[in-house]
Design a protein around this motif. Sequence first.
Motif, short mmCIF file in Angstrom:
data_model
loop_
_atom_site.label_atom_id
_atom_site.label_comp_id
_atom_site.label_asym_id
_atom_site.label_seq_id
_atom_site.Cartn_x
_atom_site.Cartn_y
_atom_site.Cartn_z
N UNK A 15 0.82 -1.22 0.00
CA UNK A 15 0.00 0.00 0.00
C UNK A 15 0.85 1.27 0.00
N UNK A 16 2.11 1.16 0.42
CA UNK A 16 2.96 2.35 0.52
C UNK A 16 3.80 2.60 -0.72
N UNK A 17 3.84 1.65 -1.64
CA UNK A 17 4.75 1.74 -2.78
C UNK A 17 4.43 2.91 -3.71
N UNK A 18 5.47 3.56 -4.16
CA UNK A 18 5.35 4.67 -5.10
C UNK A 18 5.92 4.22 -6.43
N UNK A 19 5.24 4.55 -7.53
CA UNK A 19 5.71 4.06 -8.81
C UNK A 19 6.10 5.15 -9.78
N UNK A 20 5.88 6.36 -9.51
CA UNK A 20 6.37 7.46 -10.33
C UNK A 20 6.04 8.77 -9.62
N UNK A 21 6.46 9.86 -10.16
CA UNK A 21 6.30 11.16 -9.49
C UNK A 21 4.86 11.45 -9.10
N UNK A 22 3.91 11.18 -10.02
CA UNK A 22 2.51 11.51 -9.73
C UNK A 22 1.93 10.70 -8.58
N UNK A 23 2.54 9.58 -8.21
CA UNK A 23 1.97 8.77 -7.13
C UNK A 23 2.15 9.42 -5.76
N UNK A 24 2.93 10.48 -5.68
CA UNK A 24 3.06 11.22 -4.43
C UNK A 24 1.94 12.24 -4.28
N UNK A 25 1.15 12.39 -5.33
CA UNK A 25 0.02 13.31 -5.34
C UNK A 25 -1.28 12.52 -5.17
N UNK A 26 -2.37 13.19 -4.84
CA UNK A 26 -3.65 12.48 -4.80
C UNK A 26 -3.97 11.93 -6.20
N UNK A 27 -4.77 10.86 -6.27
CA UNK A 27 -5.14 10.30 -7.59
C UNK A 27 -5.76 11.38 -8.48
N UNK A 28 -5.48 11.28 -9.78
CA UNK A 28 -6.04 12.24 -10.74
C UNK A 28 -7.52 11.95 -10.98
N UNK A 29 -8.29 13.01 -11.14
CA UNK A 29 -9.69 12.83 -11.53
C UNK A 29 -9.76 12.79 -13.06
N UNK A 30 -10.96 12.56 -13.60
CA UNK A 30 -11.13 12.42 -15.05
C UNK A 30 -10.67 13.66 -15.82
N UNK A 31 -10.91 14.83 -15.26
CA UNK A 31 -10.51 16.08 -15.92
C UNK A 31 -8.98 16.18 -16.00
N UNK A 32 -8.31 15.80 -14.94
CA UNK A 32 -6.84 15.86 -14.91
C UNK A 32 -6.23 14.81 -15.85
N UNK A 33 -6.84 13.63 -15.91
CA UNK A 33 -6.37 12.61 -16.84
C UNK A 33 -6.53 13.10 -18.27
N UNK A 34 -7.66 13.74 -18.54
CA UNK A 34 -7.91 14.27 -19.89
C UNK A 34 -6.83 15.29 -20.27
N UNK A 35 -6.45 16.14 -19.33
CA UNK A 35 -5.40 17.14 -19.61
C UNK A 35 -4.07 16.46 -19.95
N UNK A 36 -3.77 15.35 -19.29
CA UNK A 36 -2.54 14.63 -19.59
C UNK A 36 -2.59 14.02 -20.99
N UNK A 37 -3.76 13.48 -21.37
CA UNK A 37 -3.93 12.92 -22.71
C UNK A 37 -3.81 14.04 -23.75
N UNK A 38 -4.41 15.19 -23.49
CA UNK A 38 -4.31 16.33 -24.41
C UNK A 38 -2.85 16.74 -24.59
N UNK A 39 -2.07 16.71 -23.51
CA UNK A 39 -0.65 17.06 -23.58
C UNK A 39 0.10 16.08 -24.49
N UNK A 40 -0.17 14.78 -24.30
CA UNK A 40 0.48 13.75 -25.13
C UNK A 40 0.16 13.98 -26.60
N UNK A 41 -1.11 14.24 -26.90
CA UNK A 41 -1.52 14.48 -28.29
C UNK A 41 -0.86 15.75 -28.84
N UNK A 42 -0.84 16.80 -28.03
CA UNK A 42 -0.24 18.08 -28.46
C UNK A 42 1.24 17.92 -28.79
#
Length: 118
Positions: A15-42
Amino acid sequence: MSEMLDYKSRLSDPASRKFETFSYLPPMDKKQIKKQVEYIVKKGWNPAIEHTEPEHLMDNYWYMWKLPMFGETDVARILAEAEACHKANPNNHVRLIGYDNFAQSQGTSMVIYRGKTV
């Protein structure tokens, strides 16, 4: 100077394991995930989705969800594939990757759905 925090991430405590930088933050909501996908596409990167069981998250091998979406620019379609992967594997971690053709490496990688830890 601010205090440095020690995140109690241990192999013995899944339960304590961290797997990348974002895992130190609260889980992303759908809007935040969408922004990440938009960044990848851009950036012109090729999106891909992978998943694995929480107990294997530290392994190098994650299961590929279909093939990478070469040239895909439809954000809704990418999000639908990520959601489909999550629904098909509800207990697994699901990560979104953006492959950079020019650097021939991953431009980004982030867990967007966290599986249940034991």
